[in-house]
Scaffold this motif. Structure first.
Motif, short mmCIF file in Angstrom:
data_model
loop_
_atom_site.label_atom_id
_atom_site.label_comp_id
_atom_site.label_asym_id
_atom_site.label_seq_id
_atom_site.Cartn_x
_atom_site.Cartn_y
_atom_site.Cartn_z
N TRP A 40 22.61 -14.43 -17.88
CA TRP A 40 21.80 -14.48 -19.11
C TRP A 40 22.54 -15.22 -20.21
CZ3 TRP A 40 22.55 -11.21 -23.67
CH2 TRP A 40 21.49 -11.30 -24.59
N GLU A 41 23.84 -14.93 -20.36
CA GLU A 41 24.65 -15.62 -21.37
C GLU A 41 24.74 -17.12 -21.06
OE1 GLU A 41 28.02 -12.67 -23.08
OE2 GLU A 41 28.31 -13.33 -21.01
N GLU A 42 24.99 -17.45 -19.80
CA GLU A 42 25.14 -18.85 -19.40
C GLU A 42 23.87 -19.66 -19.64
OE1 GLU A 42 26.40 -18.64 -15.34
OE2 GLU A 42 28.47 -18.12 -15.88
N GLU A 43 22.72 -19.01 -19.58
CA GLU A 43 21.44 -19.71 -19.82
C GLU A 43 21.06 -19.75 -21.29
OE1 GLU A 43 18.15 -18.61 -17.39
OE2 GLU A 43 19.28 -18.83 -15.54
N GLY A 44 21.91 -19.21 -22.16
CA GLY A 44 21.64 -19.29 -23.59
C GLY A 44 20.81 -18.16 -24.14
N TYR A 45 20.89 -16.97 -23.51
CA TYR A 45 20.21 -15.76 -23.99
C TYR A 45 18.68 -15.87 -24.01
CZ TYR A 45 25.01 -15.43 -25.69
OH TYR A 45 26.37 -15.45 -25.78
N PRO A 46 18.06 -16.36 -22.93
CA PRO A 46 16.59 -16.48 -22.93
C PRO A 46 15.93 -15.10 -22.85
CG PRO A 46 17.43 -16.93 -20.75
CD PRO A 46 18.63 -16.77 -21.64
N THR A 47 14.73 -15.00 -23.40
CA THR A 47 13.99 -13.75 -23.31
C THR A 47 13.04 -13.80 -22.12
OG1 THR A 47 12.29 -14.60 -24.79
CG2 THR A 47 14.07 -13.33 -25.80
N GLY A 48 12.77 -12.63 -21.55
CA GLY A 48 11.80 -12.54 -20.47
C GLY A 48 12.29 -12.94 -19.10
N ARG A 49 13.60 -13.11 -18.90
CA ARG A 49 14.12 -13.51 -17.59
C ARG A 49 15.05 -12.46 -16.99
NH1 ARG A 49 13.84 -18.53 -15.72
NH2 ARG A 49 15.98 -18.53 -14.98
N GLU A 50 14.94 -11.23 -17.48
CA GLU A 50 15.83 -10.17 -17.01
C GLU A 50 15.74 -9.97 -15.50
OE1 GLU A 50 13.39 -9.53 -19.34
OE2 GLU A 50 14.58 -9.62 -21.16
N SER A 51 14.52 -9.91 -15.00
CA SER A 51 14.35 -9.63 -13.57
C SER A 51 14.86 -10.79 -12.71
CB SER A 51 12.89 -9.35 -13.24
OG SER A 51 12.08 -10.46 -13.54
#
Length: 84
Positions: free
Chosen positions: A17-28
């Motif tokens: 999540w951090e590496e992708e720049g903290y996007p929302t909605g991609r937890e799963s």
């Protein structure tokens, strides 16, 4: 204390999540990717914090191995052509 499988997956998903720049909605998606990585790494060396995934070390083939005994590879010699 040893880290559990779930703790490792949680840390790895957070790192993704951090590496992708903290996007929302991609937890799963991050969780599934971390779970798949853990499945692939079972029995290999992974860092305890989930930030770095260390691949298994590859052995270099310096000779033939037969029944646990390594036979050195034959030495190569340079051959020169002579011009007549």
């Amino acid at each position: 204390m040893a880290e559990t499988r779930e703790e490792w997956i949680k840390k790895r998903a957070y790192t993704l999540w951090e590496e992708e720049g903290y996007p929302t909605g991609r937890e799963s998606i991050h969780w599934e990717q971390a779970r798949h990585e853990r499945d692939a790494l079972e029995g290999s060396a992974a860092s305890s914090n989930g930030k770095e995934v260390k691949p298994k070390a590859k052995r270099t083939a310096t000779g033939a191995k037969t029944n646990g005994v390594v036979t050195p590879a034959p030495k190569r010699t340079a051959s020169r052509k002579t011009v007549s």
